[in-house]
Design an enzyme around this catalytic site. Structure first.
Site, PDB file in Angstrom:
ATOM      1  N   GLU A  72      70.640  51.520 -21.691  1.00  0.00           N
ATOM      2  CA  GLU A  72      71.524  52.207 -20.742  1.00  0.00           C
ATOM      3  C   GLU A  72      71.460  51.667 -19.313  1.00  0.00           C
ATOM      4  O   GLU A  72      71.251  52.418 -18.370  1.00  0.00           O
ATOM      5  CB  GLU A  72      71.208  53.705 -20.742  1.00  0.00           C
ATOM      6  CG  GLU A  72      71.469  54.356 -22.085  1.00  0.00           C
ATOM      7  CD  GLU A  72      71.237  55.857 -22.069  1.00  0.00           C
ATOM      8  OE1 GLU A  72      72.086  56.572 -22.604  1.00  0.00           O
ATOM      9  OE2 GLU A  72      70.194  56.314 -21.541  1.00  0.00           O
TER      10      GLU A  72
HETATM   11  C1  ACM Z   1      68.070  56.194 -25.483  1.00  0.00           C
HETATM   12  O1  ACM Z   1      68.296  57.251 -26.097  1.00  0.00           O
HETATM   13  N1  ACM Z   1      68.618  55.991 -24.302  1.00  0.00           N
HETATM   14  C2  ACM Z   1      67.225  55.164 -26.030  1.00  0.00           C
END
Ligand code: ACM
Length: 688
Positions: A332
């Site tokens: 992310e």
């Molecule tokens: C995640 O759930 N961002 C690995």
């Protein structure tokens, strides 16, 4: 499908029992009674189990002997076995180990030492034979002994003769080598005691990797001696000292569990940048993030000082954590700081990096080199699957199983987490049906399949505290543990739920707090008034699913998590049973009517109680609606009994009401609403 006697009995018990814990205990008892002659409720289900004749009685004369290879870890395991039996049976045992094996009730034979640092290759197999005279547990390594001890302990239950274990022969070994639980201790810090009791739970269900998510936007949680501003400025004072980290690693090793640390980068790194803002991709200052979501701060991949820092930091942490794997996160990264920084843009142009994904690939490659320099292999979230990733890396597939298949095809090992997110509040059955070898991975070659090492459940901590975290991990974790340990064809959902109920009760004796924390949190909500009526409501509710809570109101890491939604278990046992009962109103009329009457009438006492509690007022509409839904269900039964269809106007009104009642309130869902709708549908068709 039709209901068994067990379900009707368990359902009747559910009506009269006051708390969740005894309900489950009773459920377990019924499960044993219903399970034919063996009454064996193990989770994970062993690879091979042959029931024998009779039972080994366990009383105060119980003795354990260790034979074969010896080491202090085995002595401690035998000591814990006696303590655990004491807790399970309430019998005090002489904790002296028996040196004369011929006098022992349980003889443990270990063949040789295990690995100095446990790895994915460790032999975890064991054989357990219980006869009415004694029990023998044999294993190649101490880790196999540890697994077998858990099986032995779970076999011990009470019957009309006393505590004992059924005669049985078990040959057992894991299906997957990597069976983990990830705990996020950044968003809400989890003290050592919480970590350790969950490691005990992990060992009980034969998990072998504790993935410690130690750093994120909301907190950096380990003492660094090289870079003390990491914890001094990035943790609000909530971090583990290096001595505590070593304690946890030793604790886990004693239980056959590896500890894999994660330091999430280049994103999810705000807390690290608070102390070292010069390493960020935008000018500081940075402050500890209090909200949930994806945020901009990230390390600057174009700054050599970042790699100098990471070299020293990874070196320090690689020395602290003995496991061969080191998790670098990688998930992310939104790339905003990179796009907004002209110097970073110029670097990308000069190096032919076309987008921020390429830049992250460049960063990962540099970090992987540092991790390898310090003697470790890399594990990362599936975003790290980029050209140049060394083949020694493990890809942790979280965005969906396709990346697991893709990684295996490209020659990487991988583990599955997509489908095993405990924070999303899905039922055990849903997690249980996710198999690392099915779907996207089903068509891989045998060599590619061999690269799939297993899976990890994830406990992200936006909405859990040290108080509530067990209620989110357990007992559902046990169902995932079974998926990862037991043979692929162990799939039956009824069997899973029956054994899960027994295992959930057993996990109480290990010290897990999923039942006691739940009971305590309900008591807090009613401020010393009896919780019986609140329990009845709570027992048909579930928290909203997925990421719905994040959008429901503004949450920060400082928001109290002390509402009903925070105590309600992720999965309603009562609703699940009711759905099954209501599927056959003809056969189950009496039980359905009794239950609906209780639900309908519960609000008379409950609503005034809720109005007297500032924390429960928001839940009054749920109490009103459960009562009204139950009344609807009773009317539906009357129409069904009349043999004539219910009037269209009534059906329309009820359907509209049910549609409203199905909507979340106070971030909770009424889980019996769909079953009531089925009764209304049956009433509409009555006699036709
Ligand atoms: C995640 O759930 N961002 C690995």
């Amino acid at each position: 499908m039709r209901l068994s006697v067990f379900n009707v009995l368990a359902f009747a018990c559910a009506l009269v029992l006051a708390t969740h814990a005894p309900l489950l205990a009773q459920d377990a008892g019924q499960a044993a009674a219903s399970n034919g002659s063996s009454g064996i409720n193990l989770m994970p289900q062993p690879t091979e189990l042959t029931p024998g004749q009779g039972r080994l009685l366990i009383d105060g004369s119980f003795r354990v002997a260790l034979t074969g290879y010896q080491e202090p870890r085995l002595q401690r395991a035998a000591g814990r076995l006696l303590q655990r039996l004491t807790k399970q049976a309430g019998i005090s045992f002489n904790d002296q180990l028996e040196t004369d094996a011929s006098k022992a009730t349980l003889v443990i034979a270990c063949e040789r030492a295990g690995e100095v640092v446990q790895s994915v290759k460790e032999d975890e197999s064991y054989t357990l034979e219980v006869t009415p005279q004694n029990a023998h547990l044999s294993a190649t390594t101490p880790v196999g002994v540890l697994r077998g001890i858990e099986t032995f302990l779970e076999l011990v239950t009470l019957d009309d003769k006393g505590f004992g274990a059924p005669a049985v022969t078990i040959h057992d070994h894991p299906r997957f080598a990597w069976r983990g639980l990830m705990m996020d201790v950044s968003r809400h810090f989890m003290p050592v005691s919480v970590v350790e009791r969950n490691i005990d739970g992990m060992a009980a269900v034969k998990l072998n990797v504790f993935h410690w998510h130690l750093s994120d936007n909301q907190g950096f949680r380990v003492e660094s001696k090289r870079f003390p501003k990491l914890q001094q400025l990035g943790s609000d004072g909530y971090y583990y000292t290096q001595a505590q980290v070593k304690e946890v690693i030793d604790y886990a090793r004693d239980r056959g569990i590896r500890v894999v640390p994660e330091f999430d980068m280049p994103g999810h790194s705000t807390a690290m940048l608070v102390g070292y803002p010069e390493l960020g991709s935008a000018a500081g200052p940075y402050s500890i993030e209090r909200h949930w979501g994806i945020f901009d701060p990230s390390f600057d991949p174009t700054n050599e000082a970042v790699y100098t820092f990471l070299d020293a930091f990874i070196g320090e942490m690689a020395g602290l954590f003995p496991d061969e794997y080191f998790h670098i996160g990688g998930d992310e990264v939104n790339g905003k700081q990179w796009k907004n920084n002209p110097q970073i843009q110029a670097f990308m142009k000069a190096h032919g990096l076309k987008n921020t994904g390429d830049l992250q690939g460049y960063f990962s490659k540099r970090v992987v080199e540092l991790v390898e320099k310090h003697g470790k292999k890399v594990i990362g979230w599936d975003e790290v699957l980029q050209p140049g990733l060394p083949k020694t890396a493990v890809v942790q597939s979280w965005r969906g199983p396709r990346s697991l298949a893709e990684a295996a095809r490209q020659g990487y090992t991988g583990i599955l987490s997509a489908g095993y997110y405990l924070d999303l509040m899905q039922p055990a059955s849903q997690h249980y049906q996710v198999d690392p070898m099915e779907g996207a991975t089903a068509n891989l070659t045998a060599d590619e399949k061999a690269r799939i090492l297993g899976g990890e459940a994830c406990m992200w901590a936006e909405f859990v505290t040290p108080e509530s975290v067990d209620t989110r991990i357990w007992p559902r974790m046990a169902a995932i543990a079974e998926r990862l340990w037991s043979p692929e064809d162990v799939k039956d959902l009824d069997s899973m739920y029956r054994r899960l109920a027994a295992t959930s009760h057993w996990l109480d004796s290990i010290g897990l707090m999923h039942h006691t924390a739940h009971a305590y949190m309900l008591e807090r909500l009613t401020e010393l008034q009896p919780t019986t009526t609140l329990q009845m409501l709570d027992s048909v509710l579930e928290p909203v699913k997925g990421y719905a809570r994040e959008g429901a109101r503004e949450y920060t890491s400082l928001t109290p998590l002390n509402r009903l939604v925070d105590s309600t278990p992720p999965e309603s046992e009562n609703a699940r049973r009711f759905v099954r009962l209501a599927a056959d109103p003809g056969a189950n009329q009496g039980a359905i009517r009794k239950q609906l009457t209780a639900w309908r009438d519960n609000k008379a006492e409950l609503v005034p109680l809720m109005q007297s509690s500032a924390l429960l007022q928001e839940d009054v509409p749920l109490a009103e609606d459960v009562s009204a839904l139950a009344a609807t269900g009773l009317q539906a039964l009357d129409y069904i009994n009349s043999g004539k269809p219910a009037p269209d106007s009534w059906v329309t009104d009820q359907k509209e009401f049910i549609a409203r009642a199905r909507k979340p309130r106070a971030e909770l869902l009424i889980m019996i609403a769909p079953a009531i709708e089925k009764l209304v549908d049956a009433a509409a068709k009555s006699g036709t």
